[in-house]
Scaffold this motif. Structure first.
Motif, PDB file in Angstrom:
ATOM      1  N   GLU A   1      38.865  38.381  41.543  1.00  0.00           N
ATOM      2  CA  GLU A   1      37.795  37.307  40.977  1.00  0.00           C
ATOM      3  C   GLU A   1      37.521  37.183  39.598  1.00  0.00           C
ATOM      4  O   GLU A   1      37.088  36.124  39.018  1.00  0.00           O
ATOM      5  CB  GLU A   1      36.593  37.677  41.877  1.00  0.00           C
ATOM      6  CG  GLU A   1      36.701  37.798  43.360  1.00  0.00           C
ATOM      7  CD  GLU A   1      35.285  38.070  44.058  1.00  0.00           C
ATOM      8  OE1 GLU A   1      34.260  37.752  43.470  1.00  0.00           O
ATOM      9  OE2 GLU A   1      35.321  38.357  45.397  1.00  0.00           O
ATOM     10  N   TYR A   2      37.844  38.096  39.073  1.00  0.00           N
ATOM     11  CA  TYR A   2      37.717  38.144  37.420  1.00  0.00           C
ATOM     12  C   TYR A   2      38.546  36.992  36.720  1.00  0.00           C
ATOM     13  O   TYR A   2      38.067  36.667  35.720  1.00  0.00           O
ATOM     14  CB  TYR A   2      37.672  39.364  36.716  1.00  0.00           C
ATOM     15  CG  TYR A   2      36.805  40.520  37.141  1.00  0.00           C
ATOM     16  CD1 TYR A   2      35.850  40.757  36.008  1.00  0.00           C
ATOM     17  CD2 TYR A   2      36.504  41.115  38.259  1.00  0.00           C
ATOM     18  CE1 TYR A   2      34.747  41.803  36.459  1.00  0.00           C
ATOM     19  CE2 TYR A   2      35.570  42.105  38.663  1.00  0.00           C
ATOM     20  CZ  TYR A   2      34.595  42.237  37.773  1.00  0.00           C
ATOM     21  OH  TYR A   2      33.641  43.085  37.967  1.00  0.00           O
ATOM     22  N   ALA A   3      39.438  36.442  37.226  1.00  0.00           N
ATOM     23  CA  ALA A   3      40.406  35.555  36.874  1.00  0.00           C
ATOM     24  C   ALA A   3      39.801  34.295  36.753  1.00  0.00           C
ATOM     25  O   ALA A   3      40.099  33.406  35.958  1.00  0.00           O
ATOM     26  CB  ALA A   3      41.658  35.449  37.662  1.00  0.00           C
ATOM     27  N   PHE A   4      38.559  34.100  37.675  1.00  0.00           N
ATOM     28  CA  PHE A   4      38.037  32.554  37.465  1.00  0.00           C
ATOM     29  C   PHE A   4      36.775  32.750  36.315  1.00  0.00           C
ATOM     30  O   PHE A   4      36.362  31.736  36.598  1.00  0.00           O
ATOM     31  CB  PHE A   4      37.468  32.368  38.993  1.00  0.00           C
ATOM     32  CG  PHE A   4      38.350  32.499  39.927  1.00  0.00           C
ATOM     33  CD1 PHE A   4      39.707  31.660  39.758  1.00  0.00           C
ATOM     34  CD2 PHE A   4      38.444  33.401  41.084  1.00  0.00           C
ATOM     35  CE1 PHE A   4      40.715  31.949  40.691  1.00  0.00           C
ATOM     36  CE2 PHE A   4      39.323  33.307  41.994  1.00  0.00           C
ATOM     37  CZ  PHE A   4      40.524  32.519  41.815  1.00  0.00           C
ATOM     38  N   HIS A   5      36.645  33.705  35.719  1.00  0.00           N
ATOM     39  CA  HIS A   5      35.552  33.659  34.763  1.00  0.00           C
ATOM     40  C   HIS A   5      36.136  33.665  33.363  1.00  0.00           C
ATOM     41  O   HIS A   5      37.198  33.853  32.967  1.00  0.00           O
ATOM     42  CB  HIS A   5      34.846  34.889  35.157  1.00  0.00           C
ATOM     43  CG  HIS A   5      34.112  34.945  36.087  1.00  0.00           C
ATOM     44  ND1 HIS A   5      32.480  34.618  36.313  1.00  0.00           N
ATOM     45  CD2 HIS A   5      34.391  35.469  37.644  1.00  0.00           C
ATOM     46  CE1 HIS A   5      32.326  34.584  37.588  1.00  0.00           C
ATOM     47  NE2 HIS A   5      33.285  35.084  38.385  1.00  0.00           N
ATOM     48  N   THR A   6      35.220  33.397  32.314  1.00  0.00           N
ATOM     49  CA  THR A   6      35.330  33.361  31.030  1.00  0.00           C
ATOM     50  C   THR A   6      36.280  34.774  30.625  1.00  0.00           C
ATOM     51  O   THR A   6      35.970  36.001  30.848  1.00  0.00           O
ATOM     52  CB  THR A   6      34.186  33.343  30.243  1.00  0.00           C
ATOM     53  OG1 THR A   6      33.471  32.271  30.661  1.00  0.00           O
ATOM     54  CG2 THR A   6      34.597  33.183  28.845  1.00  0.00           C
ATOM     55  N   GLY A   7      37.366  34.460  29.854  1.00  0.00           N
ATOM     56  CA  GLY A   7      38.136  35.679  29.501  1.00  0.00           C
ATOM     57  C   GLY A   7      38.833  36.222  30.770  1.00  0.00           C
ATOM     58  O   GLY A   7      39.493  37.114  30.736  1.00  0.00           O
ATOM     59  N   GLY A   8      39.161  35.362  31.751  1.00  0.00           N
ATOM     60  CA  GLY A   8      40.030  35.731  32.678  1.00  0.00           C
ATOM     61  C   GLY A   8      41.341  36.037  32.668  1.00  0.00           C
ATOM     62  O   GLY A   8      42.103  36.498  33.204  1.00  0.00           O
TER      63      GLY A   8
ATOM     64  N   THR B   1      45.070  34.764  42.603  1.00  0.00           N
ATOM     65  CA  THR B   1      44.683  34.880  44.133  1.00  0.00           C
ATOM     66  C   THR B   1      43.782  33.294  44.267  1.00  0.00           C
ATOM     67  O   THR B   1      43.703  32.657  43.177  1.00  0.00           O
ATOM     68  CB  THR B   1      43.560  35.946  44.485  1.00  0.00           C
ATOM     69  OG1 THR B   1      43.346  35.938  45.768  1.00  0.00           O
ATOM     70  CG2 THR B   1      42.355  35.994  43.731  1.00  0.00           C
ATOM     71  N   ASP B   2      43.366  33.014  45.458  1.00  0.00           N
ATOM     72  CA  ASP B   2      42.812  31.829  45.650  1.00  0.00           C
ATOM     73  C   ASP B   2      41.278  31.948  45.483  1.00  0.00           C
ATOM     74  O   ASP B   2      40.598  33.017  45.633  1.00  0.00           O
ATOM     75  CB  ASP B   2      43.034  31.398  47.026  1.00  0.00           C
ATOM     76  CG  ASP B   2      44.532  31.107  47.382  1.00  0.00           C
ATOM     77  OD1 ASP B   2      45.132  30.307  46.675  1.00  0.00           O
ATOM     78  OD2 ASP B   2      44.850  31.504  48.359  1.00  0.00           O
TER      79      ASP B   2
END
Length: 207
Positions: free
Chosen positions: A37-44, A93-94
């Motif tokens: 889920e961290y991929a969808f945040h700033t710095g992902g 991931t989705d």
């Protein structure tokens, strides 16, 4: 071979630093939020960067172990783990609530392969009686136990039970797997740094 090991440690260390930086910046709940889920945040972007560095580090360490005469299975499985790490980062991931896509499917199954492979590597290394064999065996056992806890929710959902990550410590169990598997990889490399111990381990390695 020492150069390969040192370079492998550098890659893993840098990857770990990138992962910790991402965790600090995103501010998600590590107990329930899975790492993907961290991929969808700033710095992902730090997530695929970190996983790629893990893959590079594992490849370098695998080559060092191969040159030391370690089991062909250990070498092949470490390369499998490295390839899986790369695929996890390359295919995100989705987003939550979105049906499983091709990218999400590759991400999920590559993660499962990676999570399963490293404990097997650890058990093979422990059987070969490398230095730190006892610690490697313990970490591998913890990783397998945590992997079981990671898989159970997916099986439960297959039977139609609406279980979400907020209901279980999904983030914690996943992080236990990752940390213990990186520990196995690091100890595998450390076991080869002392020449005397290295030669003894090679003599006991699996064919």
């Amino acid at each position: 071979m020492k150069g390969l090991l040192v370079s492998g440690f550098a890659a893993i260390g840098t990857g770990t630093g990138a992962m910790l930086t991402l965790h600090a910046e995103a501010g998600l709940d590590p107990m329930h939020s899975v790492i993907s889920e961290y991929a969808f945040h700033t710095g992902g972007w730090l997530l695929p960067a970190s996983l790629t560095l893990f893959a590079i580090g594992a490849t370098l360490i695998a080559e060092a172990l191969r040159r030391a005469g370690m089991s062909r299975w250990v070498f092949a499985l470490l390369l499998t783990w490295a390839a899986s790490m790369f695929l996890i980062g390359a295919f995100p991931t989705d987003r939550p609530g979105v049906p499983l896509s091709l990218s999400g499917g590759i991400h999920r199954y590559a993660a499962f392969v990676a999570f399963l492979v490293m404990p097997v590597v650890g058990l093979l290394l422990a059987r070969a009686r490398i230095r730190h064999a006892k610690a490697v065996r313990v970490l591998s056992g913890i990783a397998l136990g945590a992997l079981l806890l990671v898989v159970i929710p997916y099986v439960v959902r297959m039977f139609g039970v609406p279980l979400t990550n907020d209901d279980i410590p999904a983030g914690l169990t996943q992080r236990v797997v990752v940390v213990t598997e990186l520990g196995v990889l690091a100890l595998a490399a450390l076991s080869m740094l002392r020449p005397g111990v290295r030669h003894a381990a090679v003599g006991a390695a699996l064919a």
